[in-house]
Write an enzyme that holds these catalytic residues in place. Structure first.
Site, PDB file in Angstrom:
ATOM      1  N   LYS A   6       0.837  -1.205   0.000  1.00  0.00           N
ATOM      2  CA  LYS A   6       0.000   0.000   0.000  1.00  0.00           C
ATOM      3  C   LYS A   6       0.872   1.256   0.000  1.00  0.00           C
ATOM      4  O   LYS A   6       2.060   1.189   0.329  1.00  0.00           O
ATOM      5  CB  LYS A   6      -0.906  -0.016   1.228  1.00  0.00           C
ATOM      6  CG  LYS A   6      -0.121  -0.081   2.536  1.00  0.00           C
ATOM      7  CD  LYS A   6      -1.006  -0.413   3.721  1.00  0.00           C
ATOM      8  CE  LYS A   6      -0.187  -0.497   4.996  1.00  0.00           C
ATOM      9  NZ  LYS A   6      -0.990  -0.849   6.169  1.00  0.00           N
ATOM     10  N   ARG A 104     -10.929   0.595  14.016  1.00  0.00           N
ATOM     11  CA  ARG A 104     -11.155   1.425  12.827  1.00  0.00           C
ATOM     12  C   ARG A 104     -11.942   0.690  11.758  1.00  0.00           C
ATOM     13  O   ARG A 104     -12.498   1.314  10.848  1.00  0.00           O
ATOM     14  CB  ARG A 104      -9.810   1.903  12.263  1.00  0.00           C
ATOM     15  CG  ARG A 104      -8.944   0.756  11.767  1.00  0.00           C
ATOM     16  CD  ARG A 104      -7.556   1.183  11.312  1.00  0.00           C
ATOM     17  NE  ARG A 104      -6.867   0.044  10.703  1.00  0.00           N
ATOM     18  CZ  ARG A 104      -5.635   0.084  10.227  1.00  0.00           C
ATOM     19  NH1 ARG A 104      -4.939   1.212  10.286  1.00  0.00           N
ATOM     20  NH2 ARG A 104      -5.088  -0.988   9.690  1.00  0.00           N
ATOM     21  N   TYR A 232      15.623  30.635   5.623  1.00  0.00           N
ATOM     22  CA  TYR A 232      14.429  31.340   6.102  1.00  0.00           C
ATOM     23  C   TYR A 232      14.522  31.542   7.600  1.00  0.00           C
ATOM     24  O   TYR A 232      14.912  30.633   8.337  1.00  0.00           O
ATOM     25  CB  TYR A 232      13.172  30.534   5.764  1.00  0.00           C
ATOM     26  CG  TYR A 232      12.837  30.547   4.297  1.00  0.00           C
ATOM     27  CD1 TYR A 232      12.374  31.712   3.683  1.00  0.00           C
ATOM     28  CD2 TYR A 232      12.984  29.408   3.524  1.00  0.00           C
ATOM     29  CE1 TYR A 232      12.060  31.723   2.324  1.00  0.00           C
ATOM     30  CE2 TYR A 232      12.677  29.405   2.170  1.00  0.00           C
ATOM     31  CZ  TYR A 232      12.219  30.567   1.575  1.00  0.00           C
ATOM     32  OH  TYR A 232      11.921  30.573   0.246  1.00  0.00           O
ATOM     33  N   MET A 280      12.127  24.180   0.723  1.00  0.00           N
ATOM     34  CA  MET A 280      11.417  23.210  -0.121  1.00  0.00           C
ATOM     35  C   MET A 280      12.382  22.422  -1.004  1.00  0.00           C
ATOM     36  O   MET A 280      12.230  21.220  -1.199  1.00  0.00           O
ATOM     37  CB  MET A 280      10.382  23.936  -0.984  1.00  0.00           C
ATOM     38  CG  MET A 280       9.455  22.991  -1.728  1.00  0.00           C
ATOM     39  SD  MET A 280       8.299  23.859  -2.801  1.00  0.00           S
ATOM     40  CE  MET A 280       7.296  24.741  -1.628  1.00  0.00           C
TER      41      MET A 280
HETATM   42  C1  LIG Z   1      -0.255  -1.720   6.948  1.00  0.00           C
HETATM   43  C2  LIG Z   1      -0.853  -2.993   7.362  1.00  0.00           C
HETATM   44  C3  LIG Z   1      -0.042  -4.102   7.649  1.00  0.00           C
HETATM   45  C4  LIG Z   1       1.466  -4.036   7.706  1.00  0.00           C
HETATM   46  O1  LIG Z   1       1.877  -3.457   8.917  1.00  0.00           O
HETATM   47  P1  LIG Z   1       3.439  -3.261   9.250  1.00  0.00           P
HETATM   48  O2  LIG Z   1       3.420  -2.696  10.625  1.00  0.00           O
HETATM   49  O3  LIG Z   1       3.955  -2.271   8.246  1.00  0.00           O
HETATM   50  O4  LIG Z   1       4.102  -4.563   9.132  1.00  0.00           O
HETATM   51  C5  LIG Z   1      -0.676  -5.315   7.883  1.00  0.00           C
HETATM   52  N1  LIG Z   1      -2.025  -5.404   7.893  1.00  0.00           N
HETATM   53  C6  LIG Z   1      -2.834  -4.352   7.661  1.00  0.00           C
HETATM   54  C7  LIG Z   1      -4.298  -4.518   7.693  1.00  0.00           C
HETATM   55  C8  LIG Z   1      -2.272  -3.104   7.399  1.00  0.00           C
HETATM   56  O5  LIG Z   1      -3.074  -2.065   7.184  1.00  0.00           O
END
Ligand SMILES: *Cc1c(COP(=O)(O)O)cnc(C)c1O
Length: 342
Positions: A6, A104, A232, A280
């Site tokens: 992701k 969540r 800055y 930046m």
């Molecule tokens: C991001 C995520 C993981 C991986 O977690 P890490 O701490 O990066 O190993 C696994 N399962 C779900 C549902 C996630 O959202």
């Protein structure tokens, strides 16, 4: 293994990451969103792709058509997948998320007697109920008993589902910290992310080998007289004749602005402090103490990773920036070229 890819493979570039992971023959990949899943299909990947976040209704049809596997947290979501599968004439699978404390997403672990049979009824046709999973909230914390508590709840849910013959075979809960801390809880699949990208999964868990280095070139190097102000806010002023090297990198590339006057780089194996505010596009390091006039235009400065005997870890940068390694990596912007080695 289900490598989590992701957020563009935690900011590193999903095409390069998938290229590496393919050689390990993983079961599949984990993403958060439908567009992320489609991008992996476009790379030619035919393995299962789990869309782990609850998906907006308008992406379901396209996801089912591309053979993505949706993760569901409510009955209405299962119905949406069923409708999309029936409309397209394409069979698909779902994984059911169970909320054991993360809060969540997921069906409530205490209510398996309600949602279990309901999901089972909806998954006897075009949609197959393939997997069940939960997510650990504190596996990175050494002293926490949360992994035992959450895995106990998950175990209860799996017993209830097995007793009603839910129809699937896969169950999973371990992120990086989970699988390193409790390999005995791995079940059918594990979902590591940060560890694969070089981030420590917990303060007491042995860190992985180095994966990411962040480097920039010196674009200007010069000597300045005492009193010269920098950046800055003019937050740094030369106390003596100093030598400064300007690097072609800034917060617009994802170098955290909080490193201004606090962080460091490595030039030719020697630490060089970051002085002044990070802008930046440019960052300045103090090279006054480098021997023999070292530090010239074109030299490479390491801002994350190893150069010689010096190393700047992801955790060091994250600590100075008041965040976690995940956010440092996903904050690296598209202006930075990703160069994959090996
Ligand atoms: C991001 C995520 C993981 C991986 O977690 P890490 O701490 O990066 O190993 C696994 N399962 C779900 C549902 C996630 O959202």
């Amino acid at each position: 293994m289900v490598p989590m890819v992701k957020a563009d493979a935690y900011g590193l570039g999903v095409a390069g990451a998938v290229g590496v992971f393919e050689e390990e023959d993983p079961w599949g990949y984990g993403v958060a969103t439908v567009p992320e899943g489609l991008a992996i299909r476009k790379l030619g990947v035919e393995r299962p792709i789990l869309v782990l976040s609850p998906a907006p209704a308008d992406g379901i049809a396209e996801g089912v058509a591309a053979g993505l596997t949706f993760c569901v947290s409510e009955i209405e979501a299962v119905r949406r997948v069923v409708r999309a599968a029936e409309a397209s004439g394409r069979d698909t699978s779902v994984h059911v998320e169970v909320d054991t404390g993360m809060g969540r997403a997921g069906f409530d672990w205490r209510e398996v007697g309600l949602w279990g049979p309901a999901v089972r009824e909806l998954t006897r046709g075009a949609v197959h109920w393939e997997g069940v999973f939960t997510h650990l909230h504190s596996a990175d914390e050494p002293a926490s008993d949360s992994v035992a508590i959450q895995s106990g709840r998950f175990q209860e849910v799996m017993q209830a589902l097995d007793a009603m013959d839910w129809g699937g075979t896969l169950s999973h809960l371990a992120n990086s910290a989970g699988v390193l801390r409790r390999p005995d809880l791995a079940r059918s699949l594990v979902r590591p992310g940060i560890f694969l990208y070089g981030g420590a999964a917990g303060p007491d868990l042995s860190p992985p080998g180095e994966v990411v280095t962040l480097r920039a070139r010196v674009v200007l190097a010069r000597e300045v007289p005492a009193g010269t102000t920098l950046g800055y806010g003019a937050t740094h002023q030369a106390q003596r004749a100093e030598r400064w090297a300007t690097l072609g990198i800034g917060y617009g590339d994802g170098l955290p602005r909080q490193l201004g006057n606090r962080g460091r780089g490595i030039l030719a194996g020697r630490p060089v402090p970051i002085i002044g505010r990070i802008s930046m596009d440019l960052t300045v390091v103090d090279i006054t103490d480098l021997p023999g006039g070292m530090g010239e235009v074109g030299d490479v400065v390491t801002l994350l990773g190893t150069d010689g005997a010096e190393r700047i870890s992801l955790e060091e940068v994250a600590g100075l920036a008041g965040t976690i390694g995940y956010e440092i990596l996903t904050g690296l912007t598209t202006r930075l070229p990703r160069v994959w080695l090996g």
